[in-house]
Design an enzyme around this catalytic site. Structure first.
Site, short mmCIF file in Angstrom:
data_model
loop_
_atom_site.label_atom_id
_atom_site.label_comp_id
_atom_site.label_asym_id
_atom_site.label_seq_id
_atom_site.Cartn_x
_atom_site.Cartn_y
_atom_site.Cartn_z
N ASP A 163 0.14 -7.55 1.55
CA ASP A 163 0.59 -6.17 1.70
C ASP A 163 2.11 -6.07 1.70
O ASP A 163 2.71 -5.37 2.52
CB ASP A 163 0.01 -5.54 2.98
N SER A 170 4.43 2.75 7.93
CA SER A 170 4.17 1.58 7.09
C SER A 170 5.41 1.15 6.32
O SER A 170 6.06 1.98 5.67
CB SER A 170 3.04 1.87 6.09
N HIS A 200 0.81 -1.22 0.00
CA HIS A 200 0.00 0.00 0.00
C HIS A 200 0.85 1.27 0.00
O HIS A 200 0.34 2.35 -0.28
CB HIS A 200 -1.00 0.00 1.16
#
Length: 406
Positions: A173, A254, A136
């Site tokens: 992910d 992230s 992402h």
């Protein structure tokens, strides 16, 4: 079902909505002349005990001067006494020592495309410039294709280099990017997430809100926490059995590493739980961060490095939550009810039928569909598992070999 927004995204606008984009990077525009970072700075910010200790030392020195009757300058011209204990080496196993060892392996990622821009973190896997991050991060939350991303990598020593996307896997992910022609890289040491225990201390490093080389610490507050952050148009879920930590993780963390106190990579920080609501509201740390266990993504990394399409384990069923289905108000019921079974699938071959309620996979309790998806995702195609299920109120078990989506 509660959605858990990826940690590089702003907060959801409603209690159960997909993740959104990161904030505009202009809000955190770096200086055009970035000075080399000092590895000790982020650590010094964390070690507040040093400030307290210094203050106590000052008081002690002042009292000693007064008691000894030493010469003192007038109040208007005196200089406050300073106790200098030197810059002592970091104690082995301390947050300071972990940060010193891991910071050179952590990078900041800036991603731009015609559809927008965002930022995240990454960790260096090898000396050839391979970097691990989240899908992402490089796809701006799935709004662009990975090959449309213009990725800039900022290293801990101040260097900035363009990178290419090697491959991505939305279902876990996971993404790999690569820089070429960069020397003196420091790969992270990869550990085993299966060795983690609840209560164990961990350290997270990344670029929350674009603040590069930020170090936070905490403990593992739960293991195998089912986390689902998105679904694609075909209904396939991005889900994993997460490492839950209370180390502060915020948008921009992230793709950054979660490491144990040996400085070994055990997880990739990927999502957070937030109490924020409202369109455009910023999500922030409330002590509930989630990392993808490194054990689960190493096979995916190997496939991406080899240029292969990643594969995932599957049962070959469609399921729904038991609680609240068919007008039931019994809150003691839990599990994943089979709605449909694909012919020739692992579930069909094992004799499972529509209406069966799966309550466990091996020793993993299945509370709902999210837990089932995350648990199956932690296995590999060809693994043999024991499935516990109920049929007409009777509990049974069966063993089956998991299929593959490849």
């Amino acid at each position: 079902m509660t959605q858990v927004p990826p940690s590089s995204f702003p907060a959801p606008s409603a209690p159960s909505v997909p993740p959104q984009f990161p904030p505009p990077t202009s809000e955190w525009t770096p200086s055009p002349h970035r000075r080399p970072r000092r590895a000790g700075f982020a650590v010094a910010v964390l070690t507040g005990a040093l400030v307290v200790g210094g203050g106590a030392g000052v008081g002690g020195a002042a009292l000693y001067d007064a008691a000894s009757g030493g010469d003192r300058a007038s109040a208007g011209s005196s200089t406050l006494p300073v106790v200098d204990n030197g810059n002592r080496p970091a104690a082995s196993g301390s947050v300071e020592s972990v940060a010193s060892a891991v910071l050179p392996s952590v990078v900041a990622l800036d991603v731009r495309a015609a559809g927008g821009a965002g930022s995240g973190s990454g960790v260096i896997l090898d000396s050839d410039g391979l970097i691990l991050t989240n899908d992402h991060v490089v796809t701006l939350g799935g709004e662009i294709q990975a090959d449309q991303a213009e990725v800039t990598v900022s290293f801990n020593d101040g260097r900035k280099v363009r990178a290419s996307v090697v491959g991505t896997d939305p279902l876990t992910d996971t993404a790999l990017v690569k820089v070429d022609g960069v020397d003196d890289l420091t790969p992270v040491t990869i550990g085993k997430s299966s060795n983690l225990d609840v209560g164990e201390q961990v350290v997270a490093i990344g670029s929350p809100f674009g603040l590069d080389a930020t170090v936070t610490s905490g403990i593992v507050s739960a293991l195998d926490r089912p986390v689902e952050v998105a679904r694609d148009a075909q209904g396939n879920a991005t889900a994993y059995p997460a490492i839950q930590t209370d180390a502060a993780i915020n948008p921009g963390n992230s793709g950054g590493p979660l490491v144990n106190m040996d400085g070994h990579l055990v997880g990739i920080n990927a999502s957070i739980r937030s109490t924020s609501s409202g369109q455009g509201a910023e999500s922030g740390s409330i002590g509930l961060g989630f990392a993808i266990p490194i054990d689960e993504v190493l096979p995916i990394i190997d496939q991406l490095r080899a240029g292969e399409t990643p594969t995932h384990a599957r049962l070959g069923i469609q399921v729904s939550d038991v609680a609240g289905t068919a007008g039931s108000s019994d809150t003691t019921l839990s599990g994943a009810r089979i709605a449909e079974i694909e012919g020739g699938s692992a579930a069909a071959d094992a004799g499972l039928k529509p209406g069966d309620v799966i309550t466990a996979i091996d020793d993993h309790t299945i509370e709902d569909t999210e837990a089932l998806i995350a648990t199956v995702r932690s296995y590999r195609p060809g693994d043999t598992v024991k499935v516990t299920y109920t049929r007409n109120g009777k509990e049974s078990t069966t063993e089956l070999e998991l299929g593959s989506d490849g």
